[in-house]
Design an enzyme around this catalytic site. Structure first.
Site, PDB file in Angstrom:
ATOM      1  N   GLY A  10     -20.162 -60.886 -29.085  1.00 14.02           N
ATOM      2  CA  GLY A  10     -19.111 -61.977 -29.324  1.00 14.02           C
ATOM      3  C   GLY A  10     -17.700 -61.334 -29.768  1.00 14.02           C
ATOM      4  O   GLY A  10     -17.564 -59.959 -29.739  1.00 14.02           O
ATOM      5  N   ILE A  12     -15.884 -60.655 -32.910  1.00 14.59           N
ATOM      6  CA  ILE A  12     -16.141 -59.828 -33.804  1.00 14.59           C
ATOM      7  C   ILE A  12     -16.979 -58.674 -33.525  1.00 14.59           C
ATOM      8  O   ILE A  12     -16.734 -57.417 -33.590  1.00 14.59           O
ATOM      9  CB  ILE A  12     -16.195 -60.258 -34.965  1.00 14.59           C
ATOM     10  CG1 ILE A  12     -14.941 -61.261 -35.261  1.00 14.59           C
ATOM     11  CG2 ILE A  12     -15.859 -58.988 -36.400  1.00 14.59           C
ATOM     12  CD1 ILE A  12     -15.152 -61.991 -36.810  1.00 14.59           C
ATOM     13  N   SER A  34     -24.794 -67.740 -25.426  1.00 13.63           N
ATOM     14  CA  SER A  34     -24.165 -69.116 -25.703  1.00 13.63           C
ATOM     15  C   SER A  34     -22.849 -68.995 -26.036  1.00 13.63           C
ATOM     16  O   SER A  34     -22.268 -70.302 -25.766  1.00 13.63           O
ATOM     17  CB  SER A  34     -25.156 -69.788 -26.957  1.00 13.63           C
ATOM     18  OG  SER A  34     -24.612 -69.185 -28.345  1.00 13.63           O
ATOM     19  N   SER A 125     -17.534 -65.370 -44.896  1.00 16.48           N
ATOM     20  CA  SER A 125     -16.191 -66.306 -44.722  1.00 16.48           C
ATOM     21  C   SER A 125     -15.532 -66.698 -45.928  1.00 16.48           C
ATOM     22  O   SER A 125     -16.376 -66.997 -46.824  1.00 16.48           O
ATOM     23  CB  SER A 125     -16.481 -67.311 -43.626  1.00 16.48           C
ATOM     24  OG  SER A 125     -15.312 -68.109 -43.764  1.00 16.48           O
ATOM     25  N   TYR A 150     -20.686 -75.715 -41.753  1.00 22.23           N
ATOM     26  CA  TYR A 150     -20.613 -74.133 -41.353  1.00 22.23           C
ATOM     27  C   TYR A 150     -20.432 -73.278 -42.410  1.00 22.23           C
ATOM     28  O   TYR A 150     -21.186 -72.377 -42.569  1.00 22.23           O
ATOM     29  CB  TYR A 150     -19.419 -74.055 -40.350  1.00 22.23           C
ATOM     30  CG  TYR A 150     -18.946 -72.836 -40.403  1.00 22.23           C
ATOM     31  CD1 TYR A 150     -17.699 -72.368 -40.999  1.00 22.23           C
ATOM     32  CD2 TYR A 150     -19.563 -71.848 -39.724  1.00 22.23           C
ATOM     33  CE1 TYR A 150     -17.177 -70.815 -41.116  1.00 22.23           C
ATOM     34  CE2 TYR A 150     -19.117 -70.322 -39.453  1.00 22.23           C
ATOM     35  CZ  TYR A 150     -17.854 -70.057 -40.256  1.00 22.23           C
ATOM     36  OH  TYR A 150     -17.411 -68.925 -40.157  1.00 22.23           O
ATOM     37  N   LYS A 154     -22.705 -70.481 -44.750  1.00 23.75           N
ATOM     38  CA  LYS A 154     -22.662 -68.921 -45.005  1.00 23.75           C
ATOM     39  C   LYS A 154     -22.757 -68.653 -46.635  1.00 23.75           C
ATOM     40  O   LYS A 154     -23.277 -67.784 -46.855  1.00 23.75           O
ATOM     41  CB  LYS A 154     -20.899 -68.664 -45.009  1.00 23.75           C
ATOM     42  CG  LYS A 154     -20.438 -68.769 -43.434  1.00 23.75           C
ATOM     43  CD  LYS A 154     -21.198 -67.631 -42.897  1.00 23.75           C
ATOM     44  CE  LYS A 154     -20.425 -67.470 -41.223  1.00 23.75           C
ATOM     45  NZ  LYS A 154     -21.514 -66.205 -40.564  1.00 23.75           N
ATOM     46  N   TYR A 177     -14.811 -62.745 -44.270  1.00 23.96           N
ATOM     47  CA  TYR A 177     -13.354 -62.595 -43.310  1.00 23.96           C
ATOM     48  C   TYR A 177     -12.572 -63.558 -43.924  1.00 23.96           C
ATOM     49  O   TYR A 177     -13.186 -64.767 -43.917  1.00 23.96           O
ATOM     50  CB  TYR A 177     -13.916 -62.538 -42.120  1.00 23.96           C
ATOM     51  CG  TYR A 177     -15.048 -61.980 -41.349  1.00 23.96           C
ATOM     52  CD1 TYR A 177     -15.713 -62.673 -40.660  1.00 23.96           C
ATOM     53  CD2 TYR A 177     -15.314 -60.840 -42.150  1.00 23.96           C
ATOM     54  CE1 TYR A 177     -16.788 -61.671 -39.975  1.00 23.96           C
ATOM     55  CE2 TYR A 177     -16.474 -59.905 -41.649  1.00 23.96           C
ATOM     56  CZ  TYR A 177     -17.092 -60.878 -40.400  1.00 23.96           C
ATOM     57  OH  TYR A 177     -18.378 -60.328 -39.974  1.00 23.96           O
ATOM     58  N   LEU A 200      -6.205 -71.370 -34.509  1.00 23.76           N
ATOM     59  CA  LEU A 200      -4.595 -71.530 -34.015  1.00 23.76           C
ATOM     60  C   LEU A 200      -4.276 -70.507 -33.134  1.00 23.76           C
ATOM     61  O   LEU A 200      -3.570 -70.786 -32.213  1.00 23.76           O
ATOM     62  CB  LEU A 200      -3.962 -71.059 -35.444  1.00 23.76           C
ATOM     63  CG  LEU A 200      -2.325 -70.829 -35.352  1.00 23.76           C
ATOM     64  CD1 LEU A 200      -1.831 -72.252 -34.916  1.00 23.76           C
ATOM     65  CD2 LEU A 200      -1.828 -70.452 -36.675  1.00 23.76           C
ATOM     66  N   ASP A 298      -8.832 -79.186 -43.651  1.00 25.22           N
ATOM     67  CA  ASP A 298      -8.111 -78.030 -43.790  1.00 25.22           C
ATOM     68  C   ASP A 298      -7.792 -77.993 -45.459  1.00 25.22           C
ATOM     69  O   ASP A 298      -7.445 -78.861 -46.217  1.00 25.22           O
ATOM     70  CB  ASP A 298      -7.020 -78.230 -43.093  1.00 25.22           C
ATOM     71  CG  ASP A 298      -7.254 -77.512 -41.923  1.00 25.22           C
ATOM     72  OD1 ASP A 298      -8.409 -77.093 -41.389  1.00 25.22           O
ATOM     73  OD2 ASP A 298      -6.176 -77.825 -40.872  1.00 25.22           O
TER      74      ASP A 298
HETATM   75  C1  WQD Z   1      -5.666 -71.864 -39.184  1.00 27.40           C
HETATM   76  C2  WQD Z   1      -4.690 -72.722 -39.542  1.00 27.40           C
HETATM   77  C3  WQD Z   1      -4.880 -75.104 -39.224  1.00 27.40           C
HETATM   78  C4  WQD Z   1      -5.064 -75.071 -34.761  1.00 27.40           C
HETATM   79  C5  WQD Z   1     -11.753 -71.393 -39.786  1.00 27.40           C
HETATM   80  C6  WQD Z   1     -12.991 -71.072 -40.449  1.00 27.40           C
HETATM   81  C7  WQD Z   1     -13.203 -69.553 -40.859  1.00 27.40           C
HETATM   82  C8  WQD Z   1     -13.186 -68.815 -39.516  1.00 27.40           C
HETATM   83  C9  WQD Z   1     -11.689 -69.345 -39.002  1.00 27.40           C
HETATM   84  C10 WQD Z   1     -14.964 -68.467 -38.306  1.00 27.40           C
HETATM   85  C11 WQD Z   1      -4.665 -74.027 -40.266  1.00 27.40           C
HETATM   86  C12 WQD Z   1      -3.835 -74.695 -38.403  1.00 27.40           C
HETATM   87  C13 WQD Z   1      -5.337 -74.553 -36.237  1.00 27.40           C
HETATM   88  C14 WQD Z   1      -4.229 -75.808 -34.297  1.00 27.40           C
HETATM   89  C15 WQD Z   1      -3.077 -75.841 -36.456  1.00 27.40           C
HETATM   90  N1  WQD Z   1     -13.921 -69.289 -38.697  1.00 27.40           N
HETATM   91  N2  WQD Z   1      -4.026 -75.045 -36.941  1.00 27.40           N
HETATM   92  N3  WQD Z   1      -3.155 -76.047 -34.874  1.00 27.40           N
HETATM   93  O1  WQD Z   1      -9.418 -73.549 -40.037  1.00 27.40           O
HETATM   94  O2  WQD Z   1      -8.103 -71.485 -41.396  1.00 27.40           O
HETATM   95  O3  WQD Z   1     -10.636 -70.868 -40.428  1.00 27.40           O
HETATM   96  O4  WQD Z   1     -11.562 -70.558 -38.551  1.00 27.40           O
HETATM   97  O5  WQD Z   1     -14.971 -67.036 -38.352  1.00 27.40           O
HETATM   98  O6  WQD Z   1     -14.330 -69.324 -41.381  1.00 27.40           O
HETATM   99  O7  WQD Z   1     -12.817 -71.658 -41.672  1.00 27.40           O
HETATM  100  O8  WQD Z   1      -8.760 -71.349 -38.885  1.00 27.40           O
HETATM  101  O9  WQD Z   1      -7.341 -70.985 -37.031  1.00 27.40           O
HETATM  102  O10 WQD Z   1      -8.558 -73.249 -37.321  1.00 27.40           O
HETATM  103  O11 WQD Z   1      -6.340 -72.811 -38.577  1.00 27.40           O
HETATM  104  O12 WQD Z   1      -2.030 -76.180 -37.062  1.00 27.40           O
HETATM  105  O13 WQD Z   1      -4.409 -76.023 -32.936  1.00 27.40           O
HETATM  106  O14 WQD Z   1      -3.627 -73.066 -38.368  1.00 27.40           O
HETATM  107  O15 WQD Z   1      -4.426 -76.277 -39.552  1.00 27.40           O
HETATM  108  O16 WQD Z   1      -3.814 -74.432 -41.135  1.00 27.40           O
HETATM  109  P1  WQD Z   1      -9.295 -71.769 -40.162  1.00 27.40           P
HETATM  110  P2  WQD Z   1      -7.774 -71.875 -38.053  1.00 27.40           P
END
Ligand code: WQD
Length: 337
Positions: A10, A12, A34, A125, A150, A154, A177, A200, A298
């Site tokens: 995967g 990480i 998967s 996390s 999810y 954790k 993390y 993101l 969020d």
């Molecule tokens: C980051 C920021 C979104 C997508 C989650 C899990 C965490 C880990 C990482 C697994 C937020 C914004 C996002 C987009 C956006 N998961 N965003 N447009 O939600 O902080 O963390 O993923 O290891 O455990 O909780 O990460 O990257 O989804 O979002 O504006 O298309 O970017 O609203 O503010 P998140 P993210």
């Protein structure tokens, strides 16, 4: 010394396999493919010149897990990444998450604690903090009722480990993390999100390469400097190196308690707009994005207090946000180019 990395192909996991091999460990990578592909083994080989032993295995199959540990009973440590990790999907399909993230953990711990050495690094996390009251977030911040199934898996996972360590030979380090991003500098391995990316940075790079029409920014009405939500984006190679440091701490019996917890972040918070601006700078191109409504679930802000990781674990993130984004962009261009 033989180390098992579950979810080893995967995002990480594969970066951690590379760092373990760089440190001379013999690695057995378990993956059910998967959310990854066997071609990742080539990428690892191209970086280190060594292929880990690969065992295609679904850790939800209790008998298969027992057979694995009978075969590899010389294992001295397990780094456990294997889990489903899409927040939104977990809300729609909670039982998939409880089965995959909890049953698998229980079966691995049942077999590991039968061996001489039971050293266990758990992929946790910052989501367990929910919206923490105080920034930056320390390990003592209350673990709140998680924002999603999810996140709950954790939280429950950490509790299972803590309860087990009290009555077995288990020694464990829980790594919480923040937001992992980027890719190995070689662009031989990186993030391979299936379907539409939830996170993101992969959405940004896929928009920049033309795979997505535009990025939706989920909300600009948060109480932050520019109204967009703040996270602590950490380079995946920094994260991988932290796992090797944590494993060595257990192998050298340096752990002060049977279960220790560390936040893994850079200690710096970046807003969504700051990430976009940084990406435009490193990629030298404008990103097409639109501000839309907030995403359900969020939080406003999360970034790590890294004192404990720096001073107790002896690890500190080295890469900047720009370097991490540049590596993510190089990877996207490599796989789509
Ligand atoms: C980051 C920021 C979104 C997508 C989650 C899990 C965490 C880990 C990482 C697994 C937020 C914004 C996002 C987009 C956006 N998961 N965003 N447009 O939600 O902080 O963390 O993923 O290891 O455990 O909780 O990460 O990257 O989804 O979002 O504006 O298309 O970017 O609203 O503010 P998140 P993210």
């Amino acid at each position: 010394m033989k180390i098992v990395v579950t979810g080893g192909l995967g995002f990480i996991g594969s970066h951690t396999v590379v760092e373990l091999q760089n440190e001379g460990f013999e690695v057995v990578a378990i993956d059910n493919l998967s959310n990854s592909s066997e071609s990742v083994l080539e990428g690892i080989f191209n970086i280190t010149g060594k292929k880990p032993i690969f065992e295609k295995l679904d850790l939800r199959e209790k008998l298969a897990v027992q057979d694995f540990f009978k075969k590899h009973n010389d294992v001295v440590g397990v780094i456990h990444f294997a889990a489903s990790k899409a927040v939104g999907e977990s809300v729609e399909n909670p039982l998939l998450y409880y089965e995959n993230n909890i049953n698998a953990l229980v079966y691995v711990l049942q077999e590991l604690t039968k061996l001489n050495k039971a050293n266990f690094i758990f992929s946790s996390s910052c989501t367990v903090y929910g919206q923490a009251e105080k920034m930056p977030i320390t390990e003592n911040a209350p673990v709140q009722s998680a924002m999603s199934p999810y996140g709950n898996t954790k939280q429950i996972g950490e509790e299972i480990i803590t309860d087990t360590a009290k009555v077995t030979n288990l020694n464990s380090i829980l790594l919480r993390y923040f937001n992992p991003i980027g890719a190995h500098s070689s662009a031989e391995i990186g993030e391979l999100p299936l379907g539409v990316p939830q996170n993101l940075v992969p959405f940004i790079t896929q928009t920049a390469i033309g795979l997505r029409e535009k990025l939706s920014v989920f909300g600009d009405d948060y109480p932050t400097s520019d109204g967009t939500a703040v996270r602590d984006y950490i380079h995946v190679v920094d994260l991988a190196k932290a796992h090797v440091v944590a494993l060595k701490r257990l192998l050298d019996n340096k752990n002060l308690e049977k279960v220790e917890t560390f936040n893994l972040g850079t200690g710096t918070g970046s807003s969504v707009l700051e990430v976009i601006n940084a990406f435009e700078k490193v990629s030298n191109q404008k990103l097409n994005y639109q501000i839309v409504g907030r995403r359900e679930g969020d939080i406003t802000e999360a970034y790590a207090n890294t004192d404990k990781a720096n001073n107790v674990l002896g690890w500190k993130a080295q890469f900047s946000l720009e370097e991490a984004l540049a590596s993510a962009w190089k990877w996207e261009q490599k796989i789509r180019g």
